[in-house]
Design a protein around this motif. Structure first.
Motif, PDB file in Angstrom:
ATOM      1  N   ASN A 334       0.459  -1.100  -0.517  1.00 37.64           N
ATOM      2  CA  ASN A 334       0.323   0.506  -0.390  1.00 37.64           C
ATOM      3  C   ASN A 334       1.277   1.327  -0.190  1.00 37.64           C
ATOM      4  O   ASN A 334       0.449   2.297  -0.153  1.00 37.64           O
ATOM      5  CB  ASN A 334      -1.016   0.202   1.173  1.00 37.64           C
ATOM      6  CG  ASN A 334      -1.558  -1.065   1.464  1.00 37.64           C
ATOM      7  OD1 ASN A 334      -2.764  -0.870   0.135  1.00 37.64           O
ATOM      8  ND2 ASN A 334      -1.824  -1.533   2.542  1.00 37.64           N
ATOM      9  N   HIS A 335       1.758   1.471   0.290  1.00 39.95           N
ATOM     10  CA  HIS A 335       3.427   2.152  -0.142  1.00 39.95           C
ATOM     11  C   HIS A 335       4.809   1.959  -0.013  1.00 39.95           C
ATOM     12  O   HIS A 335       5.085   1.134   0.634  1.00 39.95           O
ATOM     13  CB  HIS A 335       3.329   2.674   1.669  1.00 39.95           C
ATOM     14  CG  HIS A 335       4.028   4.193   0.954  1.00 39.95           C
ATOM     15  ND1 HIS A 335       3.498   5.577   0.953  1.00 39.95           N
ATOM     16  CD2 HIS A 335       5.378   3.892   2.222  1.00 39.95           C
ATOM     17  CE1 HIS A 335       4.709   5.689   0.720  1.00 39.95           C
ATOM     18  NE2 HIS A 335       5.352   5.322   1.642  1.00 39.95           N
ATOM     19  N   TYR A 336       4.639   2.502  -1.439  1.00 39.61           N
ATOM     20  CA  TYR A 336       6.241   2.124  -1.365  1.00 39.61           C
ATOM     21  C   TYR A 336       7.258   3.900  -2.703  1.00 39.61           C
ATOM     22  O   TYR A 336       5.542   3.760  -2.859  1.00 39.61           O
ATOM     23  CB  TYR A 336       6.178   1.508  -2.532  1.00 39.61           C
ATOM     24  CG  TYR A 336       5.183   0.846  -3.605  1.00 39.61           C
ATOM     25  CD1 TYR A 336       5.733   0.883  -4.611  1.00 39.61           C
ATOM     26  CD2 TYR A 336       4.712  -0.386  -2.843  1.00 39.61           C
ATOM     27  CE1 TYR A 336       5.394   0.480  -6.014  1.00 39.61           C
ATOM     28  CE2 TYR A 336       3.091  -0.705  -4.238  1.00 39.61           C
ATOM     29  CZ  TYR A 336       3.848  -0.388  -5.584  1.00 39.61           C
ATOM     30  OH  TYR A 336       2.870  -1.003  -6.769  1.00 39.61           O
ATOM     31  N   SER A 337       7.666   3.848  -2.607  1.00 38.80           N
ATOM     32  CA  SER A 337       7.709   5.449  -3.169  1.00 38.80           C
ATOM     33  C   SER A 337       8.406   5.936  -4.381  1.00 38.80           C
ATOM     34  O   SER A 337       8.423   6.087  -5.183  1.00 38.80           O
ATOM     35  CB  SER A 337       9.060   6.109  -1.516  1.00 38.80           C
ATOM     36  OG  SER A 337       8.770   6.074  -0.374  1.00 38.80           O
ATOM     37  N   ILE A 338       9.521   3.952  -4.948  1.00 38.40           N
ATOM     38  CA  ILE A 338      10.077   4.661  -6.505  1.00 38.40           C
ATOM     39  C   ILE A 338       9.306   3.366  -7.254  1.00 38.40           C
ATOM     40  O   ILE A 338       9.210   1.961  -6.256  1.00 38.40           O
ATOM     41  CB  ILE A 338      11.282   4.443  -5.824  1.00 38.40           C
ATOM     42  CG1 ILE A 338      11.561   4.192  -7.779  1.00 38.40           C
ATOM     43  CG2 ILE A 338      11.869   3.321  -5.290  1.00 38.40           C
ATOM     44  CD1 ILE A 338      13.072   4.424  -7.445  1.00 38.40           C
ATOM     45  N   TYR A 339       9.152   3.858  -8.660  1.00 38.49           N
ATOM     46  CA  TYR A 339       8.384   3.068  -9.305  1.00 38.49           C
ATOM     47  C   TYR A 339       8.550   3.412 -11.130  1.00 38.49           C
ATOM     48  O   TYR A 339       9.000   4.421 -10.960  1.00 38.49           O
ATOM     49  CB  TYR A 339       7.206   2.701  -9.214  1.00 38.49           C
ATOM     50  CG  TYR A 339       5.692   3.754  -8.587  1.00 38.49           C
ATOM     51  CD1 TYR A 339       5.473   3.462 -10.199  1.00 38.49           C
ATOM     52  CD2 TYR A 339       6.158   3.906  -7.272  1.00 38.49           C
ATOM     53  CE1 TYR A 339       4.411   5.000  -9.286  1.00 38.49           C
ATOM     54  CE2 TYR A 339       4.985   4.822  -6.831  1.00 38.49           C
ATOM     55  CZ  TYR A 339       4.097   5.148  -8.067  1.00 38.49           C
ATOM     56  OH  TYR A 339       2.999   6.164  -8.020  1.00 38.49           O
ATOM     57  N   ASP A 340       7.844   2.598 -11.801  1.00 40.31           N
ATOM     58  CA  ASP A 340       8.288   3.406 -13.080  1.00 40.31           C
ATOM     59  C   ASP A 340       7.777   5.098 -12.796  1.00 40.31           C
ATOM     60  O   ASP A 340       6.790   5.262 -12.525  1.00 40.31           O
ATOM     61  CB  ASP A 340       7.507   2.411 -14.386  1.00 40.31           C
ATOM     62  CG  ASP A 340       6.114   2.514 -14.437  1.00 40.31           C
ATOM     63  OD1 ASP A 340       5.199   2.948 -15.260  1.00 40.31           O
ATOM     64  OD2 ASP A 340       6.134   2.012 -13.364  1.00 40.31           O
ATOM     65  N   ALA A 341       8.301   5.610 -14.659  1.00 41.35           N
ATOM     66  CA  ALA A 341       8.145   6.916 -14.218  1.00 41.35           C
ATOM     67  C   ALA A 341       6.874   6.932 -14.992  1.00 41.35           C
ATOM     68  O   ALA A 341       6.607   7.910 -15.932  1.00 41.35           O
ATOM     69  CB  ALA A 341       9.590   7.580 -15.065  1.00 41.35           C
ATOM     70  N   LYS A 342       6.310   6.009 -15.849  1.00 40.64           N
ATOM     71  CA  LYS A 342       4.938   6.194 -16.549  1.00 40.64           C
ATOM     72  C   LYS A 342       5.192   6.975 -17.521  1.00 40.64           C
ATOM     73  O   LYS A 342       4.505   7.757 -18.297  1.00 40.64           O
ATOM     74  CB  LYS A 342       3.705   6.921 -15.407  1.00 40.64           C
ATOM     75  CG  LYS A 342       3.449   6.469 -14.017  1.00 40.64           C
ATOM     76  CD  LYS A 342       2.296   7.222 -13.818  1.00 40.64           C
ATOM     77  CE  LYS A 342       1.554   6.934 -11.864  1.00 40.64           C
ATOM     78  NZ  LYS A 342       1.443   7.591 -11.138  1.00 40.64           N
ATOM     79  N   GLN A 343       6.516   6.387 -18.539  1.00 38.64           N
ATOM     80  CA  GLN A 343       6.604   6.638 -19.581  1.00 38.64           C
ATOM     81  C   GLN A 343       5.926   6.624 -20.506  1.00 38.64           C
ATOM     82  O   GLN A 343       5.317   4.642 -20.320  1.00 38.64           O
ATOM     83  CB  GLN A 343       7.818   6.662 -20.588  1.00 38.64           C
ATOM     84  CG  GLN A 343       8.430   7.679 -19.081  1.00 38.64           C
ATOM     85  CD  GLN A 343      10.241   7.167 -19.092  1.00 38.64           C
ATOM     86  OE1 GLN A 343      10.176   6.193 -18.441  1.00 38.64           O
ATOM     87  NE2 GLN A 343      11.322   7.716 -19.199  1.00 38.64           N
ATOM     88  N   SER A 344       5.576   6.630 -22.113  1.00 35.33           N
ATOM     89  CA  SER A 344       5.027   6.053 -23.152  1.00 35.33           C
ATOM     90  C   SER A 344       5.313   6.394 -24.372  1.00 35.33           C
ATOM     91  O   SER A 344       5.470   7.651 -24.965  1.00 35.33           O
ATOM     92  CB  SER A 344       3.362   6.207 -22.642  1.00 35.33           C
ATOM     93  OG  SER A 344       2.522   7.073 -23.250  1.00 35.33           O
ATOM     94  N   GLY A 345       5.493   5.673 -25.010  1.00 32.88           N
ATOM     95  CA  GLY A 345       5.592   5.906 -26.986  1.00 32.88           C
ATOM     96  C   GLY A 345       5.944   4.374 -27.795  1.00 32.88           C
ATOM     97  O   GLY A 345       5.821   3.783 -27.654  1.00 32.88           O
ATOM     98  N   ASN A 346       5.188   4.765 -29.084  1.00 29.94           N
ATOM     99  CA  ASN A 346       4.981   4.206 -30.260  1.00 29.94           C
ATOM    100  C   ASN A 346       4.121   2.621 -29.657  1.00 29.94           C
ATOM    101  O   ASN A 346       5.163   2.161 -29.758  1.00 29.94           O
ATOM    102  CB  ASN A 346       7.033   3.542 -30.007  1.00 29.94           C
ATOM    103  CG  ASN A 346       7.670   4.922 -30.958  1.00 29.94           C
ATOM    104  OD1 ASN A 346       7.263   5.329 -31.773  1.00 29.94           O
ATOM    105  ND2 ASN A 346       9.049   4.533 -30.023  1.00 29.94           N
ATOM    106  N   GLY A 347       3.456   3.604 -29.597  1.00 27.04           N
ATOM    107  CA  GLY A 347       2.533   2.441 -29.056  1.00 27.04           C
ATOM    108  C   GLY A 347       2.406   1.443 -27.348  1.00 27.04           C
ATOM    109  O   GLY A 347       1.681   0.153 -26.656  1.00 27.04           O
TER     110      GLY A 347
END
Length: 519
Positions: A334-347
């Motif tokens: 329920n709580h962690y501080s760091i994960y993927d930066a929610k990036q997207s591209g090329n589908g």
């Protein structure tokens, strides 16, 4: 829609009485008789208990009464105050295709499936006064019986004297009757309002008494739903002892980014009403406490005390939340501080999946031959202190190990922060792959290390050892993963700061249980 045409007459009569009441006093202060009409202040329906049991509130907030096509119901009402001068009222129905109402208040369910708003209002105040009573009559062509009832509540246990709202969910959704009759199997241990479903625990002789809460369908189907709620007897705690595992006196340190800590404690007697224990903090700027759960607010040391009011006995633990300590090990879903930066591209898009002790990160397509998945710290600001914890380390899979065709990747520590003295710091290492050392662990993972005493910031230089730096941007860019034309998955195990390289190596060996080689 039906209306009583006497309303105009009634309004004129009321106006006449009001005019007549405006009399004057004589010079010798003799009071003349005053006449005034008493107008209604409210009107409400009087429904029998069995009909009240059927009433439910829909999504619009309307009070609804379900009826079956062909069914009739005589409505009664109460008008207040009791000495209202004119007690005549007018009945109306918003849609006679579904339900009609007579001048005497007899509702007839004409057809379904639909509804009509039935209203009662004082004659003279019918239009726009707001003094009325409304009931949404929902008509079904035929009875649709319940097939199941699910009983739920926010808690599974309450103390004697406490209340708990029970909820019944009837299936199917289009069942004619939306309400149930509530009951319990042990009225010595608990009572329940048969209409509202509010359960109240009673004083019992046993420490814990299970009570079966029963919801019964009102449509004659015989369908019931059940849930067991435990009623716990109120027993005053006489003593409390806080477990010292997390004590600063034993060398334990708490990390601000972990947000909270649940203290373990024992009581005398063991089975008692722990909600009576009074918890206090010596410094609420550092941490607050409620029911044994400590919430971190800032850096420093703090004493948390638990007291039993009946005896005045208490227990205390000292906690240390040092500046610069980072500990993200992904053990709290329920709580962690760091994960993927929610990036997207090329589908494609990055994503992550939590597991107890690690995250699985999915990359996105940066271009035709490159993948990327930056790691972003969301719980800002991040505070570093090179004098206390100069070693910044991240344990993760190196994507170069995943496939033979992957020849390179870039790690770039993108940070933006300011020290207490006002100096700006940006870009730890100042470029790609500027970590000071790397470990290859026996499980195949890698630990990338940034030693703040050796690795300079692109802006700001070497971090000071006598003050903190607070960062409002804190992310490890993980880019230019090539050559690969498809998304990848890799694991991120932890992100932490350490006092020394020896502490880091000890952690890998003794906590992770791994051997390693320094590259």
């Amino acid at each position: 829609m039906k209306r009583n045409n006497n309303k105009i007459y009634a309004m004129m009569l009321m106006l006449g009485l009001a005019t007549a009441s405006l009399t004057s006093c004589s010079d010798d202060d003799k009071q003349s008789d005053l006449y005034g009409a008493v107008i209604p202040s409210s009107v409400e329906f009087n429904l029998s208990q069995d009909k009240q049991q059927l009433i439910y509130t829909d999504a619009t907030g309307a009070k609804c009464l379900p009826m079956i096509k062909g069914e009739t119901l005589q409505l009664e009402y109460t008008m207040l105050p009791e000495n209202t001068t004119f007690r005549d009222a007018v009945w109306s129905s918003s849609n006679d295709d579904f339900a009609t109402i007579s001048d005497e208040g007899l509702v007839t369910a004409v057809d379904g499936d639909g509804y009509s708003i039935v209203q009662i209002a004082p004659v003279g105040l019918y239009e726009g006064s707001g003094i009325n009573a409304n009931l949404k009559v929902v008509v079904s062509k035929e009875m649709r019986q319940a097939t199941s009832i699910a009983v739920t509540s926010d808690k599974d246990e309450i103390y004697s004297g406490d209340n708990l709202q029970m909820t019944a969910t009837i299936a199917p959704d289009n069942s004619t009757y939306k309400t149930v009759k509530w009951s319990v199997d042990d009225e010595n241990a608990a009572s329940i309002d048969p209409m509202t479903g509010v359960l109240t625990g009673k004083e019992a002789s046993a420490i814990l008494t299970p009570v079966k809460v029963i919801a019964t369908a009102l449509d004659g189907s015989g369908v019931v739903g059940e849930k067991t709620v435990n009623i716990r007897k109120v027993v005053a705690p006489e003593n409390v002892t806080i477990d010292q595992t997390y004590s600063a006196d034993k060398g334990y340190v708490c990390a601000l980014n972990e947000k909270s800590l649940t203290l373990n404690y024992t009581t005398v007697p063991a089975e008692c009403t722990t909600s009576q224990i009074v918890w206090t903090s010596s410094d609420e700027n550092v941490a607050t406490v409620a029911d044994g759960v400590v919430t971190f607010k800032g850096f420093g040391t703090v004493e948390i005390t638990a007291t039993t009011p009946a005896t005045g006995k208490s227990s205390t633990i000292k906690l240390n939340i040092p500046a610069g300590l980072i500990r993200e090990t992904f053990h709290n879903e329920n709580h962690y501080s760091i994960y993927d930066a929610k990036q997207s591209g090329n589908g494609t898009s990055t994503s992550h999946e939590w597991h107890d002790g690690y995250l699985t990160i999915t990359t996105y397509k940066q271009n035709a031959t490159n993948q990327r998945a930056d790691l972003k710290w969301y719980d800002l600001p991040v505070t570093l202190h090179a004098g206390n914890y100069p070693i910044i380390a991240v344990k993760m899979d190196d994507v170069k190990d995943l496939e033979s065709g992957i020849t390179s990747r870039n790690l770039n520590f993108d940070v933006v922060g300011k020290s207490v003295s006002g100096k700006n710091f940006k870009a730890l290492g100042g470029g790609n792959n500027k970590y000071s050392s790397e470990y290859k662990c026996s499980d195949g993972s890698h630990v990338f290390v940034y030693d703040l005493s050796k690795v300079a910031f692109g802006t700001g230089g070497i971090a000071p050892t006598n003050e903190t730096i607070s960062f409002t941007v804190f992310q490890l860019k993980h880019a230019d993963i090539k050559t690969v034309d498809h998304q990848l998955k890799f694991n991120l195990y932890w992100f932490q700061s350490f006092k020394s390289m020896d502490d880091l190596e000890s952690y890998i060996k003794n906590v992770d249980g791994l051997t390693f080689e320094k590259k």
